[in-house]
Design a protein around this motif. Structure first.
Motif, PDB file in Angstrom:
ATOM      1  N   ALA A 114       0.846  -1.192   0.000  1.00 23.42           N
ATOM      2  CA  ALA A 114       0.000   0.000   0.000  1.00 23.42           C
ATOM      3  C   ALA A 114       0.881   1.241   0.000  1.00 23.42           C
ATOM      4  N   PRO A 115       0.556   2.234  -0.823  1.00 25.38           N
ATOM      5  CA  PRO A 115       1.447   3.387  -0.963  1.00 25.38           C
ATOM      6  C   PRO A 115       1.298   4.401   0.152  1.00 25.38           C
ATOM      7  N   VAL A 116       2.332   5.225   0.294  1.00 23.02           N
ATOM      8  CA  VAL A 116       2.261   6.458   1.072  1.00 23.02           C
ATOM      9  C   VAL A 116       2.000   7.580   0.079  1.00 23.02           C
ATOM     10  N   ILE A 117       0.928   8.316   0.262  1.00 22.25           N
ATOM     11  CA  ILE A 117       0.546   9.371  -0.676  1.00 22.25           C
ATOM     12  C   ILE A 117       1.031  10.721  -0.169  1.00 22.25           C
ATOM     13  N   ALA A 118       1.683  11.467  -1.042  1.00 23.13           N
ATOM     14  CA  ALA A 118       2.067  12.845  -0.753  1.00 23.13           C
ATOM     15  C   ALA A 118       1.264  13.749  -1.679  1.00 23.13           C
ATOM     16  N   LEU A 136       6.019   5.297  -2.843  1.00 24.63           N
ATOM     17  CA  LEU A 136       5.577   6.677  -2.650  1.00 24.63           C
ATOM     18  C   LEU A 136       4.750   7.084  -3.859  1.00 24.63           C
ATOM     19  N   ARG A 137       3.579   7.626  -3.612  1.00 27.05           N
ATOM     20  CA  ARG A 137       2.704   8.107  -4.692  1.00 27.05           C
ATOM     21  C   ARG A 137       2.542   9.614  -4.521  1.00 27.05           C
ATOM     22  N   VAL A 138       3.115  10.381  -5.424  1.00 26.57           N
ATOM     23  CA  VAL A 138       3.032  11.841  -5.376  1.00 26.57           C
ATOM     24  C   VAL A 138       1.865  12.274  -6.255  1.00 26.57           C
ATOM     25  N   VAL A 139       0.917  12.998  -5.672  1.00 29.40           N
ATOM     26  CA  VAL A 139      -0.318  13.361  -6.366  1.00 29.40           C
ATOM     27  C   VAL A 139      -0.461  14.873  -6.393  1.00 29.40           C
ATOM     28  N   LEU A 169      -8.644   9.143  -2.481  1.00 26.57           N
ATOM     29  CA  LEU A 169      -7.398   8.434  -2.760  1.00 26.57           C
ATOM     30  C   LEU A 169      -6.918   7.627  -1.561  1.00 26.57           C
ATOM     31  N   GLY A 170      -7.426   7.931  -0.373  1.00 27.56           N
ATOM     32  CA  GLY A 170      -6.985   7.227   0.826  1.00 27.56           C
ATOM     33  C   GLY A 170      -7.530   5.824   0.962  1.00 27.56           C
ATOM     34  N   VAL A 171      -8.424   5.398   0.076  1.00 23.21           N
ATOM     35  CA  VAL A 171      -9.043   4.079   0.197  1.00 23.21           C
ATOM     36  C   VAL A 171      -8.005   2.968   0.124  1.00 23.21           C
ATOM     37  N   ASP A 172      -7.021   3.108  -0.783  1.00 22.76           N
ATOM     38  CA  ASP A 172      -6.027   2.038  -0.952  1.00 22.76           C
ATOM     39  C   ASP A 172      -4.634   2.468  -0.487  1.00 22.76           C
TER      40      ASP A 172
END
Length: 299
Positions: free
Chosen positions: A4-8, A34-37, A95-98
């Motif tokens: 599961a990613p860490v979203i920034a 890391l997922r940068v959005v 986006l926090g679902v996964d």
């Protein structure tokens, strides 16, 4: 550790870029991608005659280009860059679902400069299904005494009337990842307000030391199973008089992280809410604040 990613969430502001660095460090500690959005808000949402085609092309996004440049020499092993279009306050919580964690700055480019907390950060902390970390500006000051002991700390609030296991579990896990100790703060109201009708005897004032000891004993009981699961993590409990928010904000000075629960839904208020203590900590803490959603059975 986890797929599961860490979203920034970034928007090019200095606050969001600091939060992105915090998120990159968190992803490395967790061995997570890391997922940068970047969610770009645009006028087409308010125009009934404009068809929204979907997410924009990733190429040519100057915000993501700046992030790539900043992460060039210290990026986590896996980084994904995503550009979306829409209302950030609505898109980010979805986006926090996964995700296992979402990280934002306390303020973005929009709004008023005097705001202490941006609307997008507030919406994500209130509505996201995953824990949300809000990173404050570096010059935020707090009043009160500093920590009695140096060293890395993860501060967590313990409500002895309604403990939140998810909040305690996250605090211990984060402390283990950072080689930090847990500072668990349980606040009790003092001085107590006593009321009596005219002609009635005023009840005797209870002993503050007894209240503090009982509060500390309850907190110790809630910490016990987490100490067993994390034997390498030292955890200290403190029973402090006054309001919980003020004590947590004071303890945030030089802390690695402050962990608070979001809010349980109430029967007469089924919408998601942000508790007053959590809001105050988000507004005034000097350390990053992790807001934990209630466990599924409690919402």
């Amino acid at each position: 550790m986890s797929a599961a990613p860490v979203i920034a969430a970034v928007d090019g502001s200095e606050d969001s870029l600091r939060a992105m660095e915090w998120a990159a460090d968190a992803a490395r500690r967790r061995a997570a991608p890391l997922r940068v959005v970047h969610v770009r808000q645009y006028a087409a949402w308010g125009q009934t005659d404009v068809l929204v085609a979907g997410p924009p092309e990733e190429e040519g996004d100057p915000v993501l280009d700046e992030v790539r440049a900043r992460l060039a020499d210290h990026a986590p092993e896996t980084v994904e860059y995503i550009a979306l279009e829409g209302a950030p306050g609505a898109v980010l919580p979805e986006l926090g679902v996964d995700a296992q964690l979402m990280v934002l700055g306390s303020r973005g480019r929009g709004g008023f400069a005097s705001l202490l907390l941006g609307s997008n950060s507030l919406a994500a902390a209130r509505d996201a299904e995953c824990p949300v970390v809000v990173v404050p500006p570096p010059d935020r000051e707090v009043h009160g005494e500093g920590p009695a002991e140096p060293g890395p700390r993860v501060v967590v609030g313990v409500n002895v009337d309604s403990p939140d296991e998810a909040t305690l579990s996250f605090a211990f896990t984060e402390a283990a990842l950072r080689g930090a100790r847990v500072q668990a703060i349980a606040a009790y109201p003092w001085p107590l307000q006593t009321w009596s009708a005219p002609g009635q005897l005023v009840p005797p004032m209870p002993d503050e030391e007894a209240i503090a000891n009982e509060t500390r004993a309850l907190a110790e009981g809630f910490l016990a199973p987490h100490r067993e699961r994390h034997p390498s993590v030292r955890a200290d409990s403190e029973a402090l008089p006054g309001d919980a928010a003020g004590n947590l904000v004071a303890a945030s000075r030089d802390a690695e992280l402050v962990v608070v629960g979001r809010h349980r839904r109430r029967l007469l208020a089924p919408a998601r809410m942000m508790g007053s203590v959590t809001q105050a900590v988000l507004l005034h803490a000097a350390a990053p604040v992790a807001v934990l959603p209630p466990t599924p059975g409690e919402e």
